[in-house]
Design a protein around this motif. Structure first.
Motif, PDB file in Angstrom:
ATOM      1  N   ILE A 277       2.720  16.353 -52.993  1.00 10.12           N
ATOM      2  CA  ILE A 277       1.912  16.778 -51.849  1.00 10.12           C
ATOM      3  C   ILE A 277       2.150  15.861 -50.658  1.00 10.12           C
ATOM      4  O   ILE A 277       2.336  16.305 -49.522  1.00 10.12           O
ATOM      5  CB  ILE A 277       0.419  16.815 -52.231  1.00 10.12           C
ATOM      6  N   GLY A 278       2.195  14.541 -50.918  1.00 15.33           N
ATOM      7  CA  GLY A 278       2.414  13.579 -49.838  1.00 15.33           C
ATOM      8  C   GLY A 278       3.791  13.674 -49.207  1.00 15.33           C
ATOM      9  O   GLY A 278       4.006  13.182 -48.097  1.00 15.33           O
ATOM     10  N   ALA A 279       4.729  14.330 -49.893  1.00 15.43           N
ATOM     11  CA  ALA A 279       6.069  14.559 -49.342  1.00 15.43           C
ATOM     12  C   ALA A 279       6.228  15.987 -48.831  1.00 15.43           C
ATOM     13  O   ALA A 279       7.318  16.365 -48.372  1.00 15.43           O
ATOM     14  CB  ALA A 279       7.128  14.271 -50.403  1.00 15.43           C
ATOM     15  N   GLY A 280       5.166  16.790 -48.939  1.00 11.64           N
ATOM     16  CA  GLY A 280       5.235  18.158 -48.448  1.00 11.64           C
ATOM     17  C   GLY A 280       5.958  19.121 -49.367  1.00 11.64           C
ATOM     18  O   GLY A 280       6.451  20.154 -48.915  1.00 11.64           O
ATOM     19  N   ILE A 281       6.019  18.808 -50.667  1.00 16.92           N
ATOM     20  CA  ILE A 281       6.698  19.697 -51.618  1.00 16.92           C
ATOM     21  C   ILE A 281       5.713  20.781 -52.031  1.00 16.92           C
ATOM     22  O   ILE A 281       5.036  20.694 -53.051  1.00 16.92           O
ATOM     23  CB  ILE A 281       7.216  18.908 -52.848  1.00 16.92           C
TER      24      ILE A 281
ATOM     25  N   GLN B 170      11.857  23.239 -51.728  1.00 15.77           N
ATOM     26  CA  GLN B 170      11.792  21.798 -51.506  1.00 15.77           C
ATOM     27  C   GLN B 170      11.926  21.007 -52.799  1.00 15.77           C
ATOM     28  O   GLN B 170      11.426  21.410 -53.854  1.00 15.77           O
ATOM     29  CB  GLN B 170      10.475  21.445 -50.807  1.00 15.77           C
ATOM     30  N   THR B 171      12.614  19.844 -52.697  1.00 15.07           N
ATOM     31  CA  THR B 171      12.851  18.951 -53.822  1.00 15.07           C
ATOM     32  C   THR B 171      12.566  17.527 -53.369  1.00 15.07           C
ATOM     33  O   THR B 171      12.774  17.179 -52.206  1.00 15.07           O
ATOM     34  CB  THR B 171      14.308  19.066 -54.318  1.00 15.07           C
ATOM     35  N   MET B 172      12.101  16.700 -54.284  1.00 13.12           N
ATOM     36  CA  MET B 172      11.727  15.324 -53.963  1.00 13.12           C
ATOM     37  C   MET B 172      12.361  14.357 -54.947  1.00 13.12           C
ATOM     38  O   MET B 172      12.485  14.657 -56.131  1.00 13.12           O
ATOM     39  CB  MET B 172      10.201  15.185 -54.037  1.00 13.12           C
ATOM     40  N   CYS B 173      12.757  13.211 -54.451  1.00 18.76           N
ATOM     41  CA  CYS B 173      13.156  12.084 -55.282  1.00 18.76           C
ATOM     42  C   CYS B 173      12.185  10.940 -54.992  1.00 18.76           C
ATOM     43  O   CYS B 173      12.052  10.512 -53.844  1.00 18.76           O
ATOM     44  CB  CYS B 173      14.586  11.650 -54.975  1.00 18.76           C
TER      45      CYS B 173
ATOM     46  N   LEU C  63      11.836  15.948 -58.566  1.00 21.25           N
ATOM     47  CA  LEU C  63      10.785  16.941 -58.730  1.00 21.25           C
ATOM     48  C   LEU C  63      11.074  18.162 -57.870  1.00 21.25           C
ATOM     49  O   LEU C  63      11.440  18.033 -56.700  1.00 21.25           O
ATOM     50  CB  LEU C  63       9.442  16.307 -58.350  1.00 21.25           C
ATOM     51  N   ALA C  64      10.889  19.337 -58.465  1.00 23.99           N
ATOM     52  CA  ALA C  64      11.084  20.596 -57.754  1.00 23.99           C
ATOM     53  C   ALA C  64       9.858  21.474 -57.903  1.00 23.99           C
ATOM     54  O   ALA C  64       9.257  21.547 -58.983  1.00 23.99           O
ATOM     55  CB  ALA C  64      12.325  21.323 -58.282  1.00 23.99           C
TER      56      ALA C  64
END
Length: 499
Positions: free
Chosen positions: A245-249, A254-257, A266-267
């Protein structure tokens, strides 16, 4: 102006941030607490230390604040996942918490596999791994039966802190999904799992959404922190869900590392219908009705901290990594595997251990530092490739945590992942996600997406350099050979490890 507080209960420290209605960071405070590691494979903490240090961090935050305490409208939480907190009928602690990175439960994982078979993946979407909560419950049942009989409820770390501050017992879906007791599609505790493994369903606390208000601050803790006793307290979520959430995923593009003590790729997933066959974790999002998949490197930032503390204890991280950019790709022929506490994705092996491969007398500290960063990033790439193998198209990745604080490492991620890496301008990770849940819960925004648009801004992009991508592709192929080549060695050496 109104404000909210996001609290991130991490493995080594708690961090609290104060955010205004525009998403601006207005204050932060943190407090550390120790790990308790009585023997190899054990990792525990005293939950009362979490509460005390959270209260101290909140008190410092309020002391820094120049406005009125009544203007702080909400508090929410992010927390380290999976950790087992057991309470008796009077809701008193029965023992230290057993943490996510504790690996004593291999036998209990085998028991779960035997008793549940394919039902486990059908309902929880995750395999039985040592880090999850259910194996810890079964370990206590087997090794501390008198204590287990006294247990009335179990909680996860942030839920215990929230209970202490409010007197209300709850668990949100995103954290409950990491217990192996939740039917993640139905969003309810599984009667069948509880019955088959012999865990009373009565131990499971009431379930809520991450953005639900569960109470207000008790008068005792309002006095201790300086906050108003009318401040709304929201359930919060698992650290990875809050980090997302804090990265806007918040959509499936959207994907996050995230690189903290552990590391995740995370996807976002809109449904619980996909089948990754347990190769990656599949969990409820802190956004209502959504899910996410992730691969995990157990010892990501922990590998770098261990390396610094062991080989360069007098240097800062900035000094240690200052020369990394001048070391060529491949660290002059040196590879590192970050399996210091075993590995989660893609190997799920609690017994494997890390290694430096290719050492010679010409290698210097900067070579080892670069090898550590490359090894951590290669491990995360293995998770990324699992997503791509299932048809996900990943061309850009938002990087948060420790891996987003070093320019050379950000470019390394772009080159190794072969994707655009996005750095955020106000990157507060899990704590910001918790604050956003509070802001949404307070009614500041109609949706988490609207909150994201107001709170999250992009700072810089790092594009993959084609020639670097090619070189890393060849190096990654060598990295992938290290685990199968060292697995049996690691398992054999376990007999000689410190007990």
């Amino acid at each position: 102006m109104k404000y909210v507080i996001g609290i991130d209960l991490g493995t080594s420290a708690v961090k609290a941030i104060l955010v205004d209605q525009n998403g601006q960071l207005c204050g932060e405070a943190s407090r550390a607490y120790p790990l308790i590691q009585e023997r190899e494979g054990y990792s525990e903490q005293d939950p009362s230390a979490w509460v005390e240090q959270t209260v101290n961090a909140l008190a410092e935050l309020v002391q820094q604040f120049e406005g009125r305490p009544e203007d702080i409208e909400g508090i929410s939480f992010s927390g380290q996942m999976h950790g087992l907190v057991l309470l008796d009928a009077q809701h008193q602690l029965l023992r230290n918490a057993i943490l996510w990175n504790d690996t004593r439960t291999t036998a209990e994982c085998e028991e779960i596999k035997d008793r549940l078979g394919p039902l486990l993946l059908d309902l929880t979407k995750n395999p039985a791994l040592e880090g999850f909560t259910l194996p810890k419950l079964l370990w206590v049942k087997r090794h501390e039966p008198d204590l287990f009989r006294q247990a009335a409820v179990f909680l996860l770390p942030k839920d215990y802190v929230r209970y202490a501050l409010t007197g209300q017992l709850h668990m949100d879906y995103s954290d409950a999904a990491g217990t192996l007791l939740l039917d993640i599609a139905k969003k309810e505790w599984s009667d069948e799992i509880c019955e088959r493994v012999g865990v009373p369903k009565s131990l499971c606390p009431p379930l809520v959404e991450s953005s639900d208000q569960i109470g207000t601050l008790s008068s005792y803790y309002a006095t201790r922190t300086g906050l108003s006793s009318s401040v709304s307290v929201f359930a919060g979520g698992a650290d990875n869900a809050c980090g997302a959430i804090g990265a806007g995923i918040l959509n499936d593009q959207q994907t996050m590392c995230s690189i903290g003590t552990s590391g995740v790729v995370l996807a976002y997933e809109p449904t619980a219908l996909l089948d990754f066959k347990g190769k990656v974790h599949y969990l409820n999002h802190a956004k209502p009705g959504a899910y996410y998949t992730m691969g995990v490197t157990l010892s990501a930032g922990h590998s770098l901290s261990w390396f610094k503390d062991t080989f360069a204890p007098d240097q800062s991280f900035e000094t240690l990594l200052a020369e990394v950019k001048d070391v060529p790709i491949g660290a002059n022929g040196l590879l590192f595997t970050p399996y210091l506490v075993g590995e989660r994705t893609p190997y799920a092996d609690a017994m494997v251990r890390g290694s430096f491969i290719g050492m010679d007398s010409t290698h210097r500290l900067a070579d080892f530092s670069r090898a550590v960063l490359e090894g951590i990033t290669f491990s995360l790439k293995e998770s990324l490739e699992l997503f791509r193998a299932e048809g996900k198209v990943i061309t850009s990745i938002i990087s948060i945590g420790g891996g987003a604080k070093n320019e050379a490492w950000l470019q390394m991620q772009a080159d190794i992942f072969d994707a655009t890496i996005i750095k955020l301008s106000n990157e507060q990770g899990c704590a910001l996600g918790a604050a956003m849940l509070a802001a949404y819960g307070c009614g500041w925004f109609d949706s988490l997406e609207a909150c994201s648009e107001a709170f999250i801004q992009e700072a810089k992009r790092y594009e993959p350099i084609p020639e670097n991508v090619t070189r890393y592709h060849a190096l990654f192929a060598l990295y992938q050979q290290v685990y199968p080549a060292t697995k049996q060695l690691s398992h054999g050496l376990s007999a000689f490890r410190r007990k």
